[in-house]
Design a protein around this motif. Structure first.
Motif, PDB file in Angstrom:
ATOM      1  N   LEU A   1       5.823 116.122 -71.869  1.00  0.00           N
ATOM      2  CA  LEU A   1       5.639 117.247 -70.954  1.00  0.00           C
ATOM      3  C   LEU A   1       4.270 117.878 -71.149  1.00  0.00           C
ATOM      4  O   LEU A   1       3.616 118.281 -70.175  1.00  0.00           O
ATOM      5  CB  LEU A   1       6.740 118.295 -71.168  1.00  0.00           C
ATOM      6  CG  LEU A   1       8.111 117.960 -70.601  1.00  0.00           C
ATOM      7  CD1 LEU A   1       9.156 118.945 -71.114  1.00  0.00           C
ATOM      8  CD2 LEU A   1       8.086 117.939 -69.079  1.00  0.00           C
TER       9      LEU A   1
ATOM     10  N   ALA B   1      10.494 114.415 -75.276  1.00  0.00           N
ATOM     11  CA  ALA B   1      10.323 115.128 -74.010  1.00  0.00           C
ATOM     12  C   ALA B   1       9.232 116.192 -74.144  1.00  0.00           C
ATOM     13  O   ALA B   1       8.368 116.315 -73.267  1.00  0.00           O
ATOM     14  CB  ALA B   1      11.648 115.754 -73.585  1.00  0.00           C
ATOM     15  N   GLY B   2       9.258 116.949 -75.234  1.00  0.00           N
ATOM     16  CA  GLY B   2       8.253 117.978 -75.451  1.00  0.00           C
ATOM     17  C   GLY B   2       6.841 117.419 -75.486  1.00  0.00           C
ATOM     18  O   GLY B   2       5.911 118.003 -74.910  1.00  0.00           O
TER      19      GLY B   2
ATOM     20  N   PHE C   1      13.999 118.049 -67.981  1.00  0.00           N
ATOM     21  CA  PHE C   1      13.329 118.891 -68.959  1.00  0.00           C
ATOM     22  C   PHE C   1      11.998 119.313 -68.356  1.00  0.00           C
ATOM     23  O   PHE C   1      11.298 118.502 -67.739  1.00  0.00           O
ATOM     24  CB  PHE C   1      13.077 118.141 -70.264  1.00  0.00           C
ATOM     25  CG  PHE C   1      14.312 117.822 -71.062  1.00  0.00           C
ATOM     26  CD1 PHE C   1      15.416 118.662 -71.079  1.00  0.00           C
ATOM     27  CD2 PHE C   1      14.370 116.672 -71.832  1.00  0.00           C
ATOM     28  CE1 PHE C   1      16.543 118.366 -71.839  1.00  0.00           C
ATOM     29  CE2 PHE C   1      15.493 116.371 -72.598  1.00  0.00           C
ATOM     30  CZ  PHE C   1      16.576 117.215 -72.594  1.00  0.00           C
ATOM     31  N   THR C   2      11.651 120.584 -68.540  1.00  0.00           N
ATOM     32  CA  THR C   2      10.389 121.113 -68.026  1.00  0.00           C
ATOM     33  C   THR C   2       9.707 121.918 -69.126  1.00  0.00           C
ATOM     34  O   THR C   2      10.318 122.225 -70.154  1.00  0.00           O
ATOM     35  CB  THR C   2      10.630 122.039 -66.814  1.00  0.00           C
ATOM     36  OG1 THR C   2      11.326 123.208 -67.256  1.00  0.00           O
ATOM     37  CG2 THR C   2      11.404 121.336 -65.703  1.00  0.00           C
TER      38      THR C   2
ATOM     39  N   ILE D   1      14.704 115.140 -77.306  1.00  0.00           N
ATOM     40  CA  ILE D   1      14.046 116.411 -77.010  1.00  0.00           C
ATOM     41  C   ILE D   1      12.615 116.473 -77.558  1.00  0.00           C
ATOM     42  O   ILE D   1      11.705 116.892 -76.839  1.00  0.00           O
ATOM     43  CB  ILE D   1      14.920 117.589 -77.486  1.00  0.00           C
ATOM     44  CG1 ILE D   1      16.225 117.584 -76.681  1.00  0.00           C
ATOM     45  CG2 ILE D   1      14.201 118.921 -77.329  1.00  0.00           C
ATOM     46  CD1 ILE D   1      17.282 118.523 -77.199  1.00  0.00           C
TER      47      ILE D   1
ATOM     48  N   LYS E   1      15.366 124.342 -76.049  1.00  0.00           N
ATOM     49  CA  LYS E   1      16.088 123.126 -76.443  1.00  0.00           C
ATOM     50  C   LYS E   1      15.577 122.605 -77.794  1.00  0.00           C
ATOM     51  O   LYS E   1      16.358 122.175 -78.633  1.00  0.00           O
ATOM     52  CB  LYS E   1      15.966 122.063 -75.358  1.00  0.00           C
ATOM     53  CG  LYS E   1      16.716 122.449 -74.093  1.00  0.00           C
ATOM     54  CD  LYS E   1      16.605 121.388 -73.043  1.00  0.00           C
ATOM     55  CE  LYS E   1      17.279 121.806 -71.759  1.00  0.00           C
ATOM     56  NZ  LYS E   1      18.644 122.257 -71.867  1.00  0.00           N
ATOM     57  N   LEU E   2      14.260 122.654 -77.990  1.00  0.00           N
ATOM     58  CA  LEU E   2      13.689 122.250 -79.284  1.00  0.00           C
ATOM     59  C   LEU E   2      14.170 123.187 -80.395  1.00  0.00           C
ATOM     60  O   LEU E   2      14.529 122.722 -81.484  1.00  0.00           O
ATOM     61  CB  LEU E   2      12.161 122.258 -79.217  1.00  0.00           C
ATOM     62  CG  LEU E   2      11.508 121.073 -78.521  1.00  0.00           C
ATOM     63  CD1 LEU E   2      10.045 121.380 -78.205  1.00  0.00           C
ATOM     64  CD2 LEU E   2      11.627 119.815 -79.356  1.00  0.00           C
TER      65      LEU E   2
ATOM     66  N   ASN F   1      11.869 124.945 -69.893  1.00  0.00           N
ATOM     67  CA  ASN F   1      13.157 124.904 -70.596  1.00  0.00           C
ATOM     68  C   ASN F   1      13.143 124.104 -71.901  1.00  0.00           C
ATOM     69  O   ASN F   1      14.138 124.084 -72.612  1.00  0.00           O
ATOM     70  CB  ASN F   1      14.279 124.401 -69.675  1.00  0.00           C
ATOM     71  CG  ASN F   1      14.195 122.928 -69.332  1.00  0.00           C
ATOM     72  OD1 ASN F   1      13.452 122.143 -69.922  1.00  0.00           O
ATOM     73  ND2 ASN F   1      14.967 122.519 -68.332  1.00  0.00           N
ATOM     74  N   ILE F   2      12.039 123.470 -72.238  1.00  0.00           N
ATOM     75  CA  ILE F   2      12.032 122.590 -73.409  1.00  0.00           C
ATOM     76  C   ILE F   2      11.988 123.375 -74.730  1.00  0.00           C
ATOM     77  O   ILE F   2      12.620 122.963 -75.708  1.00  0.00           O
ATOM     78  CB  ILE F   2      10.883 121.552 -73.346  1.00  0.00           C
ATOM     79  CG1 ILE F   2      11.126 120.418 -74.339  1.00  0.00           C
ATOM     80  CG2 ILE F   2       9.529 122.199 -73.566  1.00  0.00           C
ATOM     81  CD1 ILE F   2      12.310 119.539 -74.032  1.00  0.00           C
ATOM     82  N   LYS F   3      11.288 124.500 -74.777  1.00  0.00           N
ATOM     83  CA  LYS F   3      11.175 125.225 -76.049  1.00  0.00           C
ATOM     84  C   LYS F   3      12.530 125.693 -76.578  1.00  0.00           C
ATOM     85  O   LYS F   3      12.831 125.475 -77.754  1.00  0.00           O
ATOM     86  CB  LYS F   3      10.195 126.394 -75.927  1.00  0.00           C
ATOM     87  CG  LYS F   3       9.934 127.056 -77.260  1.00  0.00           C
ATOM     88  CD  LYS F   3       8.776 128.016 -77.199  1.00  0.00           C
ATOM     89  CE  LYS F   3       8.643 128.689 -78.528  1.00  0.00           C
ATOM     90  NZ  LYS F   3       7.427 128.526 -79.200  1.00  0.00           N
TER      91      LYS F   3
END
Length: 152
Positions: free
Chosen positions: A83, A79-80, A97-98, A76, A105-106, A101-103
């Motif tokens: 992105l 990914a952040g 992951f976009t 994750i 998840k982080l 939606n990444i925040k």
């Protein structure tokens, strides 16, 4: 466009799908890991071995990925990072992951890390990751094909 694969823990089935996709589409796929990844001969496949150490593969991918690239990872924080550079991100289980939606998840990852670090949550009670299923394979194949077709 390049596909960068966080290859230290990529399931074999996902690796095979990436290889087929790279050869079929002519898109470069770069497998990045702490050890050599055996790949069939192809002008579209590359294995990069990074030094042993925490996040070395992630650092390589972060340094090299650019807008328009695709990164395959379940990490994750990695990914952040990519992105933010304009790359697309897909997990080996087919989840995209976009920036939208990444925040969360982080935040969830950091919260769970805090619980484990303070002893509130025993890592052994988590049970580990579920086995890679046919549903995961299909979701990954569909996501990979969709994202490769959509990229420049």
């Amino acid at each position: 466009m390049i596909i960068y694969i966080d290859a230290d823990a990529i399931p074999t089935i996902a690796k095979e799908l990436i290889i087929k996709t790279a050869n079929r589409t002519g898109v470069m796929a770069t497998f990045v890991a702490n050890s050599f990844i055996k790949l069939p001969p192809s002008p579209y496949l590359k294995s990069v071995v990074v030094a042993q150490g925490f996040d070395m593969a992630d650092n390589y991918i972060t340094d090299h990925a650019q807008a328009g690239d695709l990164v395959i990872t379940s990490d994750i924080p990695l990914a952040g990072e990519v992105l933010q550079k304009g790359a697309k991100v897909l997990t080996s289980r087919g989840e995209e992951f976009t920036l939208n939606n990444i925040k969360p998840k982080l935040n969830a990852r950091d919260f769970m890390e805090t619980l484990r670090g303070t002893g509130v949550l025993d890592p052994k009670s988590m049970g580990g990751q579920k086995p890679y299923s046919d549903k995961d394979k299909i979701a990954f194949a569909n996501g990979l094909n969709r994202l490769v077709r959509a990229l420049p």
